[in-house]
Scaffold this active site. Structure first.
Site, PDB file in Angstrom:
ATOM      1  N   ARG A  84     -32.877  51.309   6.058  1.00  0.00           N
ATOM      2  CA  ARG A  84     -31.909  50.217   5.993  1.00  0.00           C
ATOM      3  C   ARG A  84     -31.459  50.109   4.542  1.00  0.00           C
ATOM      4  NH1 ARG A  84     -32.738  50.746  10.644  1.00  0.00           N
ATOM      5  NH2 ARG A  84     -33.023  49.171  12.277  1.00  0.00           N
ATOM      6  N   TYR A 134     -26.329  41.011  21.359  1.00  0.00           N
ATOM      7  CA  TYR A 134     -25.842  40.747  20.003  1.00  0.00           C
ATOM      8  C   TYR A 134     -24.723  41.729  19.648  1.00  0.00           C
ATOM      9  CZ  TYR A 134     -26.134  40.008  14.899  1.00  0.00           C
ATOM     10  OH  TYR A 134     -25.859  39.732  13.582  1.00  0.00           O
ATOM     11  N   VAL A 174     -37.496  42.382   8.661  1.00  0.00           N
ATOM     12  CA  VAL A 174     -38.490  43.158   7.933  1.00  0.00           C
ATOM     13  C   VAL A 174     -38.803  42.562   6.557  1.00  0.00           C
ATOM     14  CG1 VAL A 174     -36.860  44.873   7.002  1.00  0.00           C
ATOM     15  CG2 VAL A 174     -39.229  45.499   7.428  1.00  0.00           C
ATOM     16  N   ASN A 184     -40.769  39.308   7.054  1.00  0.00           N
ATOM     17  CA  ASN A 184     -42.104  39.636   7.585  1.00  0.00           C
ATOM     18  C   ASN A 184     -43.017  40.188   6.490  1.00  0.00           C
ATOM     19  OD1 ASN A 184     -41.657  38.868  10.190  1.00  0.00           O
ATOM     20  ND2 ASN A 184     -42.043  40.871  11.101  1.00  0.00           N
ATOM     21  N   GLN A 202     -31.144  54.849  11.097  1.00  0.00           N
ATOM     22  CA  GLN A 202     -30.654  54.822   9.717  1.00  0.00           C
ATOM     23  C   GLN A 202     -29.448  53.904   9.625  1.00  0.00           C
ATOM     24  OE1 GLN A 202     -29.509  58.842   8.813  1.00  0.00           O
ATOM     25  NE2 GLN A 202     -28.034  58.940  10.467  1.00  0.00           N
ATOM     26  N   PRO A 231     -32.132  51.158  15.369  1.00  0.00           N
ATOM     27  CA  PRO A 231     -31.368  52.202  14.674  1.00  0.00           C
ATOM     28  C   PRO A 231     -32.229  52.980  13.680  1.00  0.00           C
ATOM     29  CG  PRO A 231     -30.122  50.157  14.739  1.00  0.00           C
ATOM     30  CD  PRO A 231     -31.501  49.842  15.227  1.00  0.00           C
TER      31      PRO A 231
HETATM   32  P1  NAD Z   1     -29.205  32.343  10.681  1.00  0.00           P
HETATM   33  O1  NAD Z   1     -29.903  32.394  11.985  1.00  0.00           O
HETATM   34  O2  NAD Z   1     -29.966  31.855   9.504  1.00  0.00           O
HETATM   35  O3  NAD Z   1     -27.880  31.481  10.785  1.00  0.00           O
HETATM   36  C1  NAD Z   1     -27.135  31.333  11.978  1.00  0.00           C
HETATM   37  C2  NAD Z   1     -26.779  29.864  12.126  1.00  0.00           C
HETATM   38  O4  NAD Z   1     -25.997  29.699  13.316  1.00  0.00           O
HETATM   39  C3  NAD Z   1     -28.019  28.978  12.293  1.00  0.00           C
HETATM   40  O5  NAD Z   1     -27.926  27.869  11.436  1.00  0.00           O
HETATM   41  C4  NAD Z   1     -27.965  28.576  13.764  1.00  0.00           C
HETATM   42  O6  NAD Z   1     -28.583  27.323  14.010  1.00  0.00           O
HETATM   43  C5  NAD Z   1     -26.470  28.582  14.031  1.00  0.00           C
HETATM   44  N1  NAD Z   1     -26.133  28.750  15.448  1.00  0.00           N
HETATM   45  C6  NAD Z   1     -26.640  29.656  16.324  1.00  0.00           C
HETATM   46  N2  NAD Z   1     -26.046  29.506  17.528  1.00  0.00           N
HETATM   47  C7  NAD Z   1     -25.141  28.486  17.402  1.00  0.00           C
HETATM   48  C8  NAD Z   1     -24.227  27.854  18.288  1.00  0.00           C
HETATM   49  N3  NAD Z   1     -24.119  28.229  19.574  1.00  0.00           N
HETATM   50  N4  NAD Z   1     -23.472  26.842  17.817  1.00  0.00           N
HETATM   51  C9  NAD Z   1     -23.576  26.434  16.532  1.00  0.00           C
HETATM   52  N5  NAD Z   1     -24.415  26.985  15.649  1.00  0.00           N
HETATM   53  C10 NAD Z   1     -25.192  28.014  16.079  1.00  0.00           C
HETATM   54  O7  NAD Z   1     -28.640  33.811  10.398  1.00  0.00           O
HETATM   55  P2  NAD Z   1     -27.860  34.382   9.148  1.00  0.00           P
HETATM   56  O8  NAD Z   1     -28.609  35.552   8.676  1.00  0.00           O
HETATM   57  O9  NAD Z   1     -27.491  33.306   8.203  1.00  0.00           O
HETATM   58  O10 NAD Z   1     -26.539  34.928   9.858  1.00  0.00           O
HETATM   59  C11 NAD Z   1     -25.286  34.263   9.760  1.00  0.00           C
HETATM   60  C12 NAD Z   1     -24.212  35.113  10.412  1.00  0.00           C
HETATM   61  O11 NAD Z   1     -24.122  36.366   9.739  1.00  0.00           O
HETATM   62  C13 NAD Z   1     -24.482  35.425  11.877  1.00  0.00           C
HETATM   63  O12 NAD Z   1     -23.274  35.366  12.587  1.00  0.00           O
HETATM   64  C14 NAD Z   1     -25.008  36.834  11.846  1.00  0.00           C
HETATM   65  O13 NAD Z   1     -24.731  37.515  13.043  1.00  0.00           O
HETATM   66  C15 NAD Z   1     -24.262  37.426  10.667  1.00  0.00           C
HETATM   67  N6  NAD Z   1     -24.990  38.557  10.067  1.00  0.00           N
HETATM   68  C16 NAD Z   1     -26.103  38.358   9.307  1.00  0.00           C
HETATM   69  C17 NAD Z   1     -26.775  39.456   8.755  1.00  0.00           C
HETATM   70  C18 NAD Z   1     -27.981  39.304   7.888  1.00  0.00           C
HETATM   71  O14 NAD Z   1     -28.536  40.320   7.435  1.00  0.00           O
HETATM   72  N7  NAD Z   1     -28.460  38.124   7.559  1.00  0.00           N
HETATM   73  C19 NAD Z   1     -26.303  40.747   9.012  1.00  0.00           C
HETATM   74  C20 NAD Z   1     -25.180  40.905   9.815  1.00  0.00           C
HETATM   75  C21 NAD Z   1     -24.528  39.803  10.317  1.00  0.00           C
HETATM   76  N1  UDP Z   2     -39.438  46.338  10.982  1.00  0.00           N
HETATM   77  C1  UDP Z   2     -40.710  46.706  10.600  1.00  0.00           C
HETATM   78  N2  UDP Z   2     -41.657  45.736  10.500  1.00  0.00           N
HETATM   79  C2  UDP Z   2     -41.398  44.418  10.731  1.00  0.00           C
HETATM   80  C3  UDP Z   2     -40.078  44.050  11.101  1.00  0.00           C
HETATM   81  C4  UDP Z   2     -39.121  45.039  11.222  1.00  0.00           C
HETATM   82  O1  UDP Z   2     -40.989  47.884  10.361  1.00  0.00           O
HETATM   83  O2  UDP Z   2     -42.327  43.600  10.605  1.00  0.00           O
HETATM   84  C5  UDP Z   2     -38.399  47.389  11.059  1.00  0.00           C
HETATM   85  C6  UDP Z   2     -37.507  47.346  12.297  1.00  0.00           C
HETATM   86  O3  UDP Z   2     -38.098  48.076  13.353  1.00  0.00           O
HETATM   87  C7  UDP Z   2     -36.240  48.002  11.780  1.00  0.00           C
HETATM   88  C8  UDP Z   2     -36.190  47.601  10.305  1.00  0.00           C
HETATM   89  O4  UDP Z   2     -37.515  47.186   9.973  1.00  0.00           O
HETATM   90  O5  UDP Z   2     -36.335  49.387  11.856  1.00  0.00           O
HETATM   91  C9  UDP Z   2     -35.228  46.450  10.016  1.00  0.00           C
HETATM   92  O6  UDP Z   2     -35.504  45.414  10.937  1.00  0.00           O
HETATM   93  P1  UDP Z   2     -34.770  44.005  10.891  1.00  0.00           P
HETATM   94  O7  UDP Z   2     -35.161  43.254  12.109  1.00  0.00           O
HETATM   95  O8  UDP Z   2     -35.017  43.367   9.571  1.00  0.00           O
HETATM   96  O9  UDP Z   2     -33.215  44.359  10.897  1.00  0.00           O
HETATM   97  P2  UDP Z   2     -32.308  45.230  11.910  1.00  0.00           P
HETATM   98  O10 UDP Z   2     -33.169  46.108  12.759  1.00  0.00           O
HETATM   99  O11 UDP Z   2     -31.550  44.233  12.695  1.00  0.00           O
HETATM  100  O12 UDP Z   2     -31.476  46.023  10.982  1.00  0.00           O
END
Ligand code: NAD
Ligand code: UDP
Ligand code: UDP
Length: 317
Positions: A217, A151, A193, A196, A282, A280
């Site tokens: 976070r 990722y 998190v 969950n 922090q 991570p």
């Molecule tokens: P999500 O999983 O709900 O949405 C991702 C969407 O992309 C889904 O609808 C999935 O079906 C589609 N998808 C996956 N692979 C695909 C492919 N090969 N072709 C076409 N569609 C595909 O996740 P989200 O939280 O809505 O994230 C959206 C974007 O934002 C992502 O690119 C993610 O990396 C980025 N992002 C999200 C967060 C967050 O906290 N939610 C943080 C950082 C970055």
């Molecule tokens: N985490 C947790 N319990 C859960 C799911 C996640 O303590 O049931 C922790 C995880 O280890 C991380 C933080 O929560 O430290 C945020 O996790 P998340 O997957 O939401 O986001 P990311 O790690 O991608 O920032």
């Protein structure tokens, strides 16, 4: 309200059936534009966009961004990519392909159409950061061979492609580095998190804290984040990003668990489970650039955002 035909844009949103994509589409539709949602439904669901199906300005196409796409649009938003560790580690090779080949195909489209293109990048480009809070000029601390690399490195390479298409071909790019975002339509089993803790609390299960829960976070509510997306796209062409978008208020996972327990009134315990690798310690955005260049600051704080999210999951569970 639909716009007059002349002022209406035709907009492509990849990953539009997902959590963030579906909220973005709602806002673009509300502005009166036409939206094409391209999604392979890997983690997204038609339920997130079903309220739009009878709207003649909306179109859904099942499409995998690893494949080329020929369409005529005025603007592209690339959000397609599984976003939670559980989902992006399910098929890590496909995750990297989605980020890299997806970026290449959509940049090829943007180059041909000479239209602006937005990239949903991530705070994960900073890895397990040694600089805190994270500013855009920090290059990050990513393990290139770890379990999160599919990722993190995929998203880093996508940023490289965006900037090379910009420098080499003059493509108008908008790169947002998104920090942890939450809200209604999060996938209930994506293992993140917030989802969950809420689903556990609502179904009377103990809350699972990974590690000792001292890791931090900073959580941004989805409506705030989408406001930042729109401001970035509307900003002058010279504002390419990368720009951090997130809420700078930082919480430990123990604090988050307490808040969820308080707000749900759940009478469950907190249990500790092993910390996943490369987790991570922090994370907090420095949003000075977003404030200065976009006039953007998040407004919804954690208790209010959690309340909306809990209401959504209550209806779902
Ligand atoms: P999500 O999983 O709900 O949405 C991702 C969407 O992309 C889904 O609808 C999935 O079906 C589609 N998808 C996956 N692979 C695909 C492919 N090969 N072709 C076409 N569609 C595909 O996740 P989200 O939280 O809505 O994230 C959206 C974007 O934002 C992502 O690119 C993610 O990396 C980025 N992002 C999200 C967060 C967050 O906290 N939610 C943080 C950082 C970055
Ligand atoms: N985490 C947790 N319990 C859960 C799911 C996640 O303590 O049931 C922790 C995880 O280890 C991380 C933080 O929560 O430290 C945020 O996790 P998340 O997957 O939401 O986001 P990311 O790690 O991608 O920032
Ligand atoms: N591409 C696409 N739709 C288009 C134009 C290009 O999907 O309308 C894809 C194309 O198939 C290629 C990628 O975008 O794989 C990069 O295109 P570019 O024109 O930059 O590179 P080239 O085709 O010269 O390799």
């Amino acid at each position: 309200m639909p716009r007059l035909y002349e002022s209406r844009k035709r907009i492509l949103v990849t990953g539009g059936a997902g959590f963030l994509g579906s909220h973005l589409i709602d806002r673009l539709m509300a502005q009166g534009h036409e939206v094409i949602c391209a999604d392979n439904l890997f983690t997204g669901t038609k339920r997130n966009i079903e309220h739009l199906h009878n709207n003649p300005r909306f179109e859904f196409m099942r499409h995998d961004v690893c494949n080329p796409l020929k369409l005529e649009v005025d603007e592209i938003w690339n959000l397609a990519c599984p976003a939670s560790p559980v989902h992006y580690q399910y098929n890590p090779v496909l995750t990297t392909k989605t980020s890299v080949m997806g970026a290449m195909n959509l940049l090829g489209l943007a180059k041909r159409l000479r239209c602006p293109i937005f990239q949903a990048s991530t705070s994960e480009v900073y890895g397990d950061p040694e600089v805190h809070p994270q500013r855009e000029d920090y290059w990050g601390h990513v393990n290139p061979i770890g379990t999160r690399a599919c990722y993190d490195e995929g998203k880093r390479c996508a940023e490289t492609l965006f900037f090379d298409y910009h420098r080499q071909h003059g493509v108008k790019i908008k790169v947002a580095r998104i920090f942890n975002t939450y809200g209604p339509r999060m996938h209930p089993r994506d293992g993140r998190v917030v989802s969950n803790f809420i689903t556990q609390a609502l179904s009377g299960e103990d809350l699972t804290i990974y590690g000792d829960g001292s890791q931090t976070r900073s959580f941004c509510y989805v409506d705030d984040l989408i406001g930042g997306f729109l401001k970035l796209m509307d900003a002058p062409e010279s504002v390419t990003g990368p720009v951090n978008l997130g809420n700078p208020h930082e919480f430990t996972m123990i604090e988050l668990a307490d808040r969820v327990l308080n707000l749900t009134g759940a009478k469950v315990k907190v249990v500790h489970q092993p910390l996943p690798s490369d987790d991570p310690k922090q994370r907090r955005p420095d949003i000075t650039l977003a404030r200065e260049k976009l006039g953007w600051v998040p407004k919804v704080e954690l208790p209010e955002g959690l309340r909306h999210t809990i209401d959504y999951f209550r209806a779902l569970v």
